[in-house]
Write an enzyme that holds these catalytic residues in place. Sequence first.
Site, short mmCIF file in Angstrom:
data_model
loop_
_atom_site.label_atom_id
_atom_site.label_comp_id
_atom_site.label_asym_id
_atom_site.label_seq_id
_atom_site.Cartn_x
_atom_site.Cartn_y
_atom_site.Cartn_z
N SER A 1 21.12 -36.52 4.28
CA SER A 1 22.01 -36.41 3.13
C SER A 1 23.41 -36.01 3.56
O SER A 1 23.60 -35.29 4.53
CB SER A 1 21.49 -35.37 2.14
OG SER A 1 22.41 -35.24 1.07
N LYS B 1 13.64 -35.18 0.78
CA LYS B 1 14.92 -35.85 0.51
C LYS B 1 14.93 -36.44 -0.90
O LYS B 1 15.94 -36.38 -1.60
CB LYS B 1 15.18 -36.96 1.55
CG LYS B 1 16.43 -37.81 1.25
CD LYS B 1 17.68 -36.96 1.24
CE LYS B 1 19.02 -37.62 1.06
NZ LYS B 1 19.25 -38.80 0.30
N HIS C 1 15.52 -33.65 -3.21
CA HIS C 1 16.95 -33.31 -3.08
C HIS C 1 17.76 -34.23 -4.00
O HIS C 1 18.63 -33.77 -4.74
CB HIS C 1 17.40 -33.48 -1.62
CG HIS C 1 18.89 -33.54 -1.44
ND1 HIS C 1 19.63 -34.67 -1.74
CD2 HIS C 1 19.78 -32.62 -1.02
CE1 HIS C 1 20.91 -34.43 -1.51
NE2 HIS C 1 21.03 -33.19 -1.07
N ASN C 2 17.47 -35.51 -3.94
CA ASN C 2 18.23 -36.45 -4.77
C ASN C 2 17.95 -36.25 -6.25
O ASN C 2 18.85 -36.36 -7.08
CB ASN C 2 17.91 -37.89 -4.37
CG ASN C 2 18.67 -38.32 -3.15
OD1 ASN C 2 19.01 -37.51 -2.30
ND2 ASN C 2 18.94 -39.61 -3.03
N GLU D 1 19.93 -33.47 -7.23
CA GLU D 1 21.32 -33.98 -7.28
C GLU D 1 21.59 -34.63 -8.65
O GLU D 1 22.63 -34.39 -9.27
CB GLU D 1 21.49 -34.97 -6.13
CG GLU D 1 22.76 -35.79 -6.11
CD GLU D 1 22.71 -36.84 -4.98
OE1 GLU D 1 22.45 -36.46 -3.81
OE2 GLU D 1 22.92 -38.03 -5.26
C1 6PG Z 1 22.82 -38.14 -0.24
C2 6PG Z 1 22.88 -39.00 -1.46
C3 6PG Z 1 22.65 -40.43 -1.09
C4 6PG Z 1 23.09 -41.42 -2.15
C5 6PG Z 1 22.30 -41.30 -3.41
C6 6PG Z 1 22.97 -41.93 -4.59
O1 6PG Z 1 21.98 -37.26 -0.24
O2 6PG Z 1 23.63 -38.34 0.66
O3 6PG Z 1 21.89 -38.60 -2.34
O4 6PG Z 1 21.32 -40.56 -0.72
O5 6PG Z 1 24.43 -41.31 -2.38
O6 6PG Z 1 21.08 -41.93 -3.18
O7 6PG Z 1 21.99 -42.17 -5.50
P1 6PG Z 1 22.16 -43.02 -6.81
O8 6PG Z 1 22.87 -44.29 -6.45
O9 6PG Z 1 20.76 -43.24 -7.26
O10 6PG Z 1 22.98 -42.16 -7.72
#
Ligand code: 6PG
Length: 477
Positions: free
Chosen positions: A130, A184, A187-188, A191
Amino acid sequence: MADLAQIGVSGLAVMGRNLARNLARNGFSVALHNRTSARTKSLVAEHGDEGTFVPTETLEEFVAALERPRRVVVMVKAGAPTDAVIDELVPLLDEGDIVIDCGNAHFADTRRREAALRERGLHFVGAGVSGGEEGALLGPSIMPGGSAESYRTLGPMFEKIAAQVDGTPCCVHVGPDGAGHFVKMVHNGIEYADMQLIAEAYDLLRDGLGATPAELARIFAEWNSGDLESFLIEITAEVLGHTDAASGSAFVDVVLDQAEQKGTGRWTVQTALDLGVPVTGIAEATFARALSAHPEQREAARAALPGPSAAVPVEDRDAFVDDVRKALYASKVVAYAQGYDQMAAASAEYGWDIDLGAMATIWRGGCIIRARFLDRIKDAYATERPASLLVAPYFRDAVAEGQEAWRRVVAHAARAGIPTPGFSSALAYYDALRAERLPAALIQGMRDYFGAHTYKRVDREGAFHTLWGGDRSEVDG
Ligand code: 6PG
């Protein structure tokens, strides 16, 4: 013959390219491979002076350029492209070699690939990475799964290129097979929830208070110096403060209000449903994006559905801003608590033995959800595993301190007609979790009524059924 490279990267789109450069800048020699060699050539032409790169054209050449056991990072699109590269790669490898998938793979795919490669004497490491493009280059947060043996040879390299916080690398061996990609994924999901909550705070202040984007940029910048300090709050201030050059309008006003998603948030929710863990914060965030992306339905609803009959004024602006800040913080604690529950459940289900405190440690830097907050989560898991992050003393007190503000904000949003699915469902979760009795008892009663599904009693062991269609006496279920 030239020296063999210590690690190889196949797939040189922006993430692979930056990971390769990060490895080289940290003193590792890196073999390079890409399906079309133009990318390999441009990397060497533009950044060849950053370290030792060994450009190769074919997979055979790439594999031959690596020291044993080979460490091969695959950085291609998740799904079929990953399988295609693995299928081509595997026949060229030897026992003990390590294939590392640094993409956003689904953890179930990682489990399948790990099992298949293990059969052939190879290690497969699903590593969550990430931090976006910049993180990959300057220090990401890395979440590697796979065997402990593979981590012994790979771990030191990843720990070196990862972000460092207080001298600690943002990389740790998460657990076997799919554990790294699972973490991960969560984590997302977090996010998504974090971003949705920030967006709701913005909406409350913009719509509810009439604050301008420039004012809001200042408010978020200020919040970033307190408990909410995080990368996402920091970039919120940046985005809100940005003016669109073409129109002269606030940038946020010229962007179409339809959020996209690549799927990791959805996977988090799907997986949570299977595990029976309520991740309402992540689910609301994912659904809020989905709702935003249906413009025709929204247009029809806008024309047909009335809102509140009168405006709901805010008496004290400063107090409202502070209430929203507290509501954001409390809702954020809920979202993290739920994500942590999900990791704990998966760890038990798959026998991963994930150290949850260590996950907070490696999320403190490099990744998208990096925040001051994570130090507190690390502390919460330092001695024992709390039943929920919400009951860990620091968070219990912080949320208790903010709960009246949280309730005022959710009530205001409901009265003013401002959608706050994240704030509202987080509060509902908090109240449900602390409830003495839940209406689940009534649900059990109805299930027994229409389907003889039986229920348990509060006063004695066993399963029971009431003869609803008969004399309503109770029998053993
Ligand atoms: C990270 C981000 C990366 C990506 C996302 C965006 O941890 O660096 O999460 O993995 O930018 O997957 O996700 P979406 O396009 O689903 O918003």
